[in-house]
Structures are given as structure tokens and as C-alpha cells.
Scaffold this active site. Structure first.
Site, PDB file in Angstrom:
ATOM      1  N   ASN A  24      38.175  46.188  46.082  1.00  0.00           N
ATOM      2  CA  ASN A  24      38.340  44.729  46.013  1.00  0.00           C
ATOM      3  C   ASN A  24      39.293  44.406  44.852  1.00  0.00           C
ATOM      4  O   ASN A  24      38.984  44.651  43.695  1.00  0.00           O
ATOM      5  CB  ASN A  24      36.948  44.104  45.793  1.00  0.00           C
ATOM      6  CG  ASN A  24      36.993  42.602  45.573  1.00  0.00           C
ATOM      7  OD1 ASN A  24      37.953  42.064  45.033  1.00  0.00           O
ATOM      8  ND2 ASN A  24      35.927  41.935  45.983  1.00  0.00           N
ATOM      9  N   ASP A  28      28.021  47.036  41.355  1.00  0.00           N
ATOM     10  CA  ASP A  28      27.482  46.330  42.505  1.00  0.00           C
ATOM     11  C   ASP A  28      26.937  45.020  41.989  1.00  0.00           C
ATOM     12  O   ASP A  28      26.292  44.966  40.943  1.00  0.00           O
ATOM     13  CB  ASP A  28      26.393  47.128  43.214  1.00  0.00           C
ATOM     14  CG  ASP A  28      26.159  46.561  44.607  1.00  0.00           C
ATOM     15  OD1 ASP A  28      27.106  46.592  45.417  1.00  0.00           O
ATOM     16  OD2 ASP A  28      25.058  46.070  44.884  1.00  0.00           O
ATOM     17  N   SER A  29      27.242  43.980  42.711  1.00  0.00           N
ATOM     18  CA  SER A  29      26.931  42.659  42.189  1.00  0.00           C
ATOM     19  C   SER A  29      26.575  41.716  43.311  1.00  0.00           C
ATOM     20  O   SER A  29      26.776  42.020  44.482  1.00  0.00           O
ATOM     21  CB  SER A  29      28.146  42.118  41.434  1.00  0.00           C
ATOM     22  OG  SER A  29      29.292  42.189  42.256  1.00  0.00           O
ATOM     23  N   PHE A  73      36.933  34.475  43.351  1.00  0.00           N
ATOM     24  CA  PHE A  73      36.633  34.934  44.706  1.00  0.00           C
ATOM     25  C   PHE A  73      35.162  34.648  45.011  1.00  0.00           C
ATOM     26  O   PHE A  73      34.413  34.152  44.161  1.00  0.00           O
ATOM     27  CB  PHE A  73      36.933  36.430  44.850  1.00  0.00           C
ATOM     28  CG  PHE A  73      35.988  37.332  44.100  1.00  0.00           C
ATOM     29  CD1 PHE A  73      36.108  37.494  42.727  1.00  0.00           C
ATOM     30  CD2 PHE A  73      34.960  38.019  44.754  1.00  0.00           C
ATOM     31  CE1 PHE A  73      35.234  38.315  42.022  1.00  0.00           C
ATOM     32  CE2 PHE A  73      34.084  38.847  44.055  1.00  0.00           C
ATOM     33  CZ  PHE A  73      34.224  38.994  42.689  1.00  0.00           C
ATOM     34  N   GLY A  74      34.760  34.989  46.233  1.00  0.00           N
ATOM     35  CA  GLY A  74      33.351  34.920  46.611  1.00  0.00           C
ATOM     36  C   GLY A  74      32.743  33.536  46.411  1.00  0.00           C
ATOM     37  O   GLY A  74      33.298  32.523  46.835  1.00  0.00           O
ATOM     38  N   LYS A 107      38.016  42.257  41.951  1.00  0.00           N
ATOM     39  CA  LYS A 107      37.099  42.963  41.054  1.00  0.00           C
ATOM     40  C   LYS A 107      37.852  43.983  40.211  1.00  0.00           C
ATOM     41  O   LYS A 107      37.597  44.116  39.014  1.00  0.00           O
ATOM     42  CB  LYS A 107      36.053  43.696  41.877  1.00  0.00           C
ATOM     43  CG  LYS A 107      34.872  42.850  42.297  1.00  0.00           C
ATOM     44  CD  LYS A 107      33.990  43.791  43.004  1.00  0.00           C
ATOM     45  CE  LYS A 107      32.612  43.644  43.093  1.00  0.00           C
ATOM     46  NZ  LYS A 107      31.900  44.736  43.691  1.00  0.00           N
TER      47      LYS A 107
END
Ligand code: IMP
Length: 208
Positions: free
Chosen positions: A13, A73-74, A154-155, A16
Site C-alpha cells: 500500500n 496491521d491496522s 487514505f481509508g 502506508k
């Protein structure tokens, strides 16, 4: 002369990777990423916790490349949804991954909810070439607003306002977000905990 320590970042990503590169910019550390290793398949993120997924990603890449690997990881935990979307944050609205669809689903799930408390969590795992790991975790508490605001990041960034701020993550400059974000905090911890050790270009973790 001391060799340059090589560390592979497990993410593909770009957002990230950019955040991780900025925050893990240690002198003497040579960073590459899973993008430089298209031949290595992605692992299935089927763990029940951020920690399990971060460890799985880091060890898989370390073993496949024979080097040190760092994975994160999130995800977002929303209190009114019992901690959802949690480890399912990326695929909350199904495949293919769509940030706008995830945000729309979250807003719908919270329609009429008075409690909009939420937090981002991030676990960073560092794996030795043989697959031994250490982890650190960072959190950022905040709330989910009623409509998207901002175009950066993002996200879920356009829906998340961190405690003590009026702007969403998507309205903040990258540096301001990194200073307080879950990933920023986890990476600051990782840097503090592992910096001196990594600078020795080790082959393995010391015995605990
Ligand atoms: P991961 O790639 O498995 O760690 O999944 C992380 C998912 O959680 C992303 O696809 C986003 O939906 C969400 N997420 C994690 N960190 C952030 C962030 O900093 N901002 C917004 N969304 C995030």
C-alpha cells in the site's frame, strides 16, 4: 566497516509505505518493500487480531527473502459497532477494496448513533530472517463524524477526527497526522525500542 542493515517493508500500500518510510528513516538502514518483490505472494490476512496478522506478514516475508522484515496491521475500532470493522477494516464493504464504499457503509452503520467514539490501532511486527518476532502497538483515539471531510490520506481518514483536534485525518498535513496517528505512534515506539539493536546489523534477536 559496519554493513548497511537491510529491512524489507511488508506492505504494498503506497500510502502506508510512504508513512512508514518517513517515520522509519534511520541512518544506515536500507529500506525496500514488498513492491520490489512481486514474485512473493501476499499472505492471507486471516488472523483474529492485528498482532496475529502483523506477525504473519512479517515472518512470511522474512522467511521468503532471508532478511529482516517489518509489517504493520491496522484498522479502525468503533465502540457502537462492538469494535467493528477491526481486522476487517480494509474489506469492510467487501471486495474489491474500496475506501468510498467502506466510508459509506460505516456512515450507514452509525446512522442515529449517539456514541461515535472510535480508535485506530496499529501493530508493527519486526521479524528476523528465521521468523522470530517482536511487536509494538500504537493507538489514536477519536470519533467518527457524520460526513466525509478532506482529501488527503487514505481509508477512513475523511471520517476520523482525533481527540483534541477539529480536523479529520484527511484534512491534516501528512506530518501532522504522522505525529499522532496509530501508525506514527507504533513506529515511534518501534524506532525507540529497536533502533540501537538494528544499527548493529544483527543476524538474529538476542535470547530473551
Ligand atoms: P491493513 O492493510 O490490513 O493494515 O488494513 C488497514 C485498513 O484499515 C486500511 O485499508 C484502512 O481501511 C484502515 N486504516 C488503517 N490505517 C488507516 C489510516 O491511517 N487511515 C485511514 N484508514 C486506515
Amino acid at each position: 566497516m559496519m554493513g548497511r542493515m537491510k529491512l524489507i517493508l511488508a506492505s504494498r500500500n503506497r500510502h502506508k509505505l510512504e508513512e512508514i518510510r518517513t517515520l522509519f528513516d534511520l541512518p544506515g538502514l536500507e529500506l525496500s518493500s514488498a513492491l520490489d518483490h512481486p514474485e512473493i505472494p501476499d499472505v492471507e490476512e486471516d488472523g483474529k487480531t492485528f498482532e496475529a496478522n502483523a506477525i504473519k506478514k512479517a515472518t512470511a516475508l522474512a522467511r521468503a527473502t532471508g532478511g529482516w522484515a517489518l509489517a504493520d496491521d491496522s484498522g479502525l475500532e468503533v465502540d457502537a459497532l462492538g469494535g467493528a470493522p477491526g481486522v476487517y477494516s480494509a474489506r469492510y464493504a467487501g471486495e474489491p477494496v474500496s475506501y468510498p464504499a467502506n466510508n459509506a457503509k460505516l456512515l450507514k452503520a452509525l446512522e442515529g448513533a449517539a456514541d461515535r467514539r472510535a480508535r485506530f490501532r496499529c501493530v508493527v511486527a519486526l521479524s528476523s530472517p528465521s521468523g522470530k518476532t517482536r511487536t509494538v502497538e500504537g493507538r489514536c483515539e477519536g470519533r467518527i463524524i457524520h460526513g466525509i471531510r478532506g482529501a488527503q490520506g487514505f481509508g477512513y481518514d475523511p471520517l476520523f477526527v482525533p481527540d483534541g483536534f477539529d480536523q479529520t485525518f484527511a484534512e491534516m498535513e501528512a506530518g501532522a497526522k504522522n505525529a499522532i496517528s496509530h501508525r506514527g505512534r507504533a513506529l515511534q515506539k518501534a524506532r525507540a525500542a529497536w533502533h540501537d539493536f538494528l544499527m548493529t546489523d544483527p543476524a538474529e534477536w538476542p535470547a530473551p
